[in-house]
Scaffold this motif. Structure first.
Motif, PDB file in Angstrom:
ATOM      1  N   ASN A 155       0.844  -1.212  -0.104  1.00 27.00           N
ATOM      2  CA  ASN A 155       0.134  -0.097   0.034  1.00 27.00           C
ATOM      3  C   ASN A 155       0.770   1.127  -0.170  1.00 27.00           C
ATOM      4  N   LEU A 156       1.968   1.303   0.914  1.00 25.24           N
ATOM      5  CA  LEU A 156       2.936   2.493   0.740  1.00 25.24           C
ATOM      6  C   LEU A 156       3.480   2.555  -0.573  1.00 25.24           C
ATOM      7  N   CYS A 157       4.048   1.541  -1.013  1.00 23.11           N
ATOM      8  CA  CYS A 157       4.651   1.802  -2.235  1.00 23.11           C
ATOM      9  C   CYS A 157       3.487   2.061  -3.459  1.00 23.11           C
ATOM     10  N   LEU A 158       2.443   1.528  -3.515  1.00 21.77           N
ATOM     11  CA  LEU A 158       1.506   2.040  -4.595  1.00 21.77           C
ATOM     12  C   LEU A 158       1.031   3.457  -4.535  1.00 21.77           C
ATOM     13  N   THR A 159       0.789   3.574  -3.067  1.00 25.64           N
ATOM     14  CA  THR A 159       0.578   5.251  -2.691  1.00 25.64           C
ATOM     15  C   THR A 159       1.372   6.124  -3.277  1.00 25.64           C
ATOM     16  N   MET A 160       2.685   5.802  -2.910  1.00 27.74           N
ATOM     17  CA  MET A 160       3.642   6.960  -3.418  1.00 27.74           C
ATOM     18  C   MET A 160       3.594   6.847  -4.868  1.00 27.74           C
ATOM     19  N   PHE A 161       3.720   5.803  -5.529  1.00 26.80           N
ATOM     20  CA  PHE A 161       3.872   5.870  -6.932  1.00 26.80           C
ATOM     21  C   PHE A 161       2.783   6.731  -7.566  1.00 26.80           C
ATOM     22  N   ILE A 162       1.688   6.492  -7.120  1.00 27.39           N
ATOM     23  CA  ILE A 162       0.374   7.351  -7.716  1.00 27.39           C
ATOM     24  C   ILE A 162       0.708   8.776  -7.410  1.00 27.39           C
ATOM     25  N   ILE A 163       0.913   8.879  -5.936  1.00 24.96           N
ATOM     26  CA  ILE A 163       1.132  10.724  -5.782  1.00 24.96           C
ATOM     27  C   ILE A 163       2.310  11.203  -6.520  1.00 24.96           C
ATOM     28  N   PHE A 164       3.366  10.396  -6.553  1.00 29.79           N
ATOM     29  CA  PHE A 164       4.523  11.026  -7.425  1.00 29.79           C
ATOM     30  C   PHE A 164       4.153  11.086  -9.006  1.00 29.79           C
TER      31      PHE A 164
END
Length: 182
Positions: A155-164
């Motif tokens: 969840n952290l990885c995917l959230t950060m990818f989407i945000i960036f």
């Protein structure tokens, strides 16, 4: 008679739209199914940078399986987006002027490129920094073992990818808004 022609034209447009949506749906389903075969490799790719800082655990019985599905669905979306953009362009092209058509194409290509650059930036630069900081940021707490659930990490990885990815879209949004006069 003119009303009948309008209905036929509208029916043709709706049929074309339906066919394009069906193609996109089929590409999505095929992308998800194919990526399920590679889900373990995708999870390995995501967890590779965190193995130095965290020990991954699976807390719930279905947690690993759900992360495989989550990553596969995201991979299906990634495969579908260029196809969907192509169909959006092909559907809108007859109603666009030549300059609008060129601008529309450039916006779609730049949007995809900028999003990919944002995800790459997050993966290569920000995630290693964040993982190191989050795992070792507390001084004097050596007795605390750093473990995380695979769900929280993915969840952290995917959230950060989407945000960036979205943040890297800001220059394009600025160009679009200025072109619209806003």
């Amino acid at each position: 008679m003119a009303t009948n022609m309008k209905r036929k034209k509208k029916a043709e447009v709706m049929k074309e739209l339906r066919n394009r949506l069906i193609i996109c749906a089929v590409v999505f389903v095929v992308g998800v199914v194919v990526s399920l075969a590679y889900a373990d490799r995708l999870i390995d790719l995501l967890t590779a940078m965190g193995r130095d800082y965290y020990q991954f655990v699976s807390i719930a019985p279905q947690e690993k399986l759900m992360q495989y599905f989550r990553v596969s669905i995201l991979a299906g979306v990634i495969v579908t987006v260029p196809v969907a953009f192509n169909h959006i362009y092909a559907f809108a092209k007859p109603g666009l002027k030549k300059s609008e058509s060129f601008f529309f194409k450039m916006v779609m290509l730049l949007g995809l490129a900028l999003f990919c650059v944002g995800v790459l930036f997050a993966y290569k630069l920000m995630m290693p920094f964040m993982l190191r900081f989050l795992s070792t940021g507390i001084e004097g707490a050596e007795y605390i073992q750093t473990t995380t659930s695979i769900e929280s990490y993915v969840n952290l990885c995917l959230t950060m990818f989407i945000i960036f990815g979205c943040v890297f879209e800001m220059p394009l949004i600025t160009i679009i808004l200025s072109k619209m006069g806003i």
